[in-house]
Design a protein around this motif. Structure first.
Motif, PDB file in Angstrom:
ATOM      1  N   ILE A 175      56.343 -12.029 115.331  1.00 26.17           N
ATOM      2  CA  ILE A 175      55.910 -13.183 116.131  1.00 26.17           C
ATOM      3  C   ILE A 175      54.939 -14.039 115.321  1.00 26.17           C
ATOM      4  O   ILE A 175      55.025 -15.270 115.308  1.00 26.17           O
ATOM      5  N   GLU A 176      54.032 -13.376 114.620  1.00 25.76           N
ATOM      6  CA  GLU A 176      53.083 -14.104 113.773  1.00 25.76           C
ATOM      7  C   GLU A 176      53.815 -14.809 112.633  1.00 25.76           C
ATOM      8  O   GLU A 176      53.539 -15.976 112.312  1.00 25.76           O
ATOM      9  N   ASN A 177      54.757 -14.103 112.047  1.00 26.87           N
ATOM     10  CA  ASN A 177      55.508 -14.643 110.917  1.00 26.87           C
ATOM     11  C   ASN A 177      56.285 -15.905 111.308  1.00 26.87           C
ATOM     12  O   ASN A 177      56.430 -16.841 110.514  1.00 26.87           O
ATOM     13  N   LYS A 207      70.868  -4.413  97.899  1.00 28.19           N
ATOM     14  CA  LYS A 207      69.475  -4.033  97.625  1.00 28.19           C
ATOM     15  C   LYS A 207      68.693  -5.212  97.072  1.00 28.19           C
ATOM     16  O   LYS A 207      67.551  -5.478  97.491  1.00 28.19           O
ATOM     17  N   ALA A 208      69.295  -5.948  96.131  1.00 26.29           N
ATOM     18  CA  ALA A 208      68.607  -7.090  95.534  1.00 26.29           C
ATOM     19  C   ALA A 208      68.340  -8.179  96.574  1.00 26.29           C
ATOM     20  O   ALA A 208      67.254  -8.773  96.606  1.00 26.29           O
ATOM     21  N   ALA A 209      69.324  -8.445  97.435  1.00 22.54           N
ATOM     22  CA  ALA A 209      69.142  -9.459  98.469  1.00 22.54           C
ATOM     23  C   ALA A 209      68.046  -9.065  99.448  1.00 22.54           C
ATOM     24  O   ALA A 209      67.256  -9.914  99.883  1.00 22.54           O
ATOM     25  N   MET A 210      67.990  -7.782  99.789  1.00 21.18           N
ATOM     26  CA  MET A 210      66.943  -7.323 100.704  1.00 21.18           C
ATOM     27  C   MET A 210      65.571  -7.431 100.053  1.00 21.18           C
ATOM     28  O   MET A 210      64.580  -7.783 100.726  1.00 21.18           O
ATOM     29  N   ARG A 211      65.478  -7.150  98.766  1.00 24.40           N
ATOM     30  CA  ARG A 211      64.195  -7.311  98.085  1.00 24.40           C
ATOM     31  C   ARG A 211      63.738  -8.768  98.139  1.00 24.40           C
ATOM     32  O   ARG A 211      62.557  -9.056  98.373  1.00 24.40           O
ATOM     33  N   MET A 212      64.665  -9.676  97.917  1.00 23.99           N
ATOM     34  CA  MET A 212      64.323 -11.092  98.006  1.00 23.99           C
ATOM     35  C   MET A 212      63.898 -11.465  99.424  1.00 23.99           C
ATOM     36  O   MET A 212      62.958 -12.245  99.624  1.00 23.99           O
ATOM     37  N   HIS A 213      64.577 -10.896 100.401  1.00 21.88           N
ATOM     38  CA  HIS A 213      64.219 -11.137 101.797  1.00 21.88           C
ATOM     39  C   HIS A 213      62.803 -10.643 102.080  1.00 21.88           C
ATOM     40  O   HIS A 213      61.999 -11.358 102.701  1.00 21.88           O
ATOM     41  N   MET A 214      62.474  -9.442 101.620  1.00 18.17           N
ATOM     42  CA  MET A 214      61.140  -8.894 101.845  1.00 18.17           C
ATOM     43  C   MET A 214      60.077  -9.726 101.145  1.00 18.17           C
ATOM     44  O   MET A 214      58.967  -9.931 101.671  1.00 18.17           O
ATOM     45  N   GLN A 216      60.273 -12.928 100.619  1.00 17.98           N
ATOM     46  CA  GLN A 216      60.147 -14.139 101.427  1.00 17.98           C
ATOM     47  C   GLN A 216      59.336 -13.878 102.691  1.00 17.98           C
ATOM     48  O   GLN A 216      58.497 -14.696 103.083  1.00 17.98           O
ATOM     49  N   VAL A 217      59.578 -12.741 103.327  1.00 18.62           N
ATOM     50  CA  VAL A 217      58.821 -12.378 104.529  1.00 18.62           C
ATOM     51  C   VAL A 217      57.334 -12.297 104.212  1.00 18.62           C
ATOM     52  O   VAL A 217      56.492 -12.809 104.963  1.00 18.62           O
ATOM     53  N   GLU A 222      51.926 -14.607 104.792  1.00 20.97           N
ATOM     54  CA  GLU A 222      50.645 -15.050 104.234  1.00 20.97           C
ATOM     55  C   GLU A 222      50.330 -16.477 104.659  1.00 20.97           C
ATOM     56  O   GLU A 222      49.181 -16.799 104.993  1.00 20.97           O
ATOM     57  N   ILE A 223      51.341 -17.336 104.655  1.00 20.57           N
ATOM     58  CA  ILE A 223      51.138 -18.721 105.098  1.00 20.57           C
ATOM     59  C   ILE A 223      50.776 -18.760 106.589  1.00 20.57           C
ATOM     60  O   ILE A 223      49.861 -19.477 107.003  1.00 20.57           O
TER      61      ILE A 223
END
Length: 228
Positions: A175-177, A207-214, A216-217, A222-223
């Motif tokens: 929700i915060e994100n 695996k690589a796509a999920m790492r990129m997703h994480m 980005q999350v 942080e923003i």
């Protein structure tokens, strides 16, 4: 009111005191008589609450030594009551770090083991997510549902259960994100990429796509936290 509900009130109050720092490791829990008077309940109700807190790892009960708050590392911080009361932003980084460890491996294993039914479930939830606009709570629930479906697609019941155990923590952070501009679009994009890799059976790409997703999350979170 039932014995169970009365004892739950005591459990919730003590866990709230732990979360706020009013009670800490090694602190002495008030005696049975004091708790009875404080909450206007019988000893049976107090003992039920104490047994519950003991089973969850939050307190230690010793004959002749009284009852004290257990060391922090013994607390079951995934307990649903604790999570509901205390899963604030101080837990977000720990949760995200944990997800960064688990989620890429889940994606890789799902790419190897997903059944047609698993793929259909993932696709259906993803289509629902693409239609989810504006409501952070709805987005959080759908996002959790998609990742849970991905965990089921691993066909590994232990990994699935470990994933489910942190799901309750994920509601507030998602929700915060979602407050970050384009966070929902980012999540949907990466879910789509992961879905393609899982469907094709490419575990390395998943695996690589999920790492990129994480990644980005984490950046979006942080923003969101900086602007809140």
């Amino acid at each position: 009111m039932s014995l169970r509900k009365l004892s739950d009130q005591i459990v919730e109050d003590i866990l709230s005191q732990l979360g706020s720092g009013q009670l800490g490791e090694g602190s002495t829990v008030p005696s049975e008589m004091t708790l009875c008077a404080t909450y206007n309940v019988t000893r049976g109700v107090v003992r039920e609450a104490i047994r519950s807190l003991d089973a969850k790892g939050f307190i230690k009960v010793s004959q002749g030594m009284g009852t004290v708050i257990a060391p922090l590392h013994e607390w079951n911080v995934l307990d649903p009551i604790w999570v509901a009361l205390n899963s604030d932003s101080s837990y977000f980084d720990d949760l995200q770090t944990t997800r960064e460890m688990f989620e890429p491996e889940i994606a890789a294993l799902a790419a190897r083991n997903a059944t047609p039914d698993n793929l259909k479930e993932l696709e259906d939830i993803l289509e629902e997510q693409k239609l989810c606009l504006g409501d952070a709570k709805d987005f959080a629930q759908i996002d959790i549902a998609w990742h849970a479906a991905l965990a089921r697609a691993t066909q590994n019941p232990i990994l699935n259960q470990l994933h489910n155990s942190i799901a309750n923590l994920g509601i507030k952070v998602r929700i915060e994100n979602a407050k970050c501009p384009n966070a929902v679009e980012h999540a949907t994009y990466w879910h789509d990429e992961i879905m393609r890799a899982v469907t094709s059976g490419d575990s390395d790409l998943a695996k690589a796509a999920m790492r990129m997703h994480m990644n980005q999350v984490r950046a979006d979170l942080e923003i969101a936290l900086q602007s809140s």
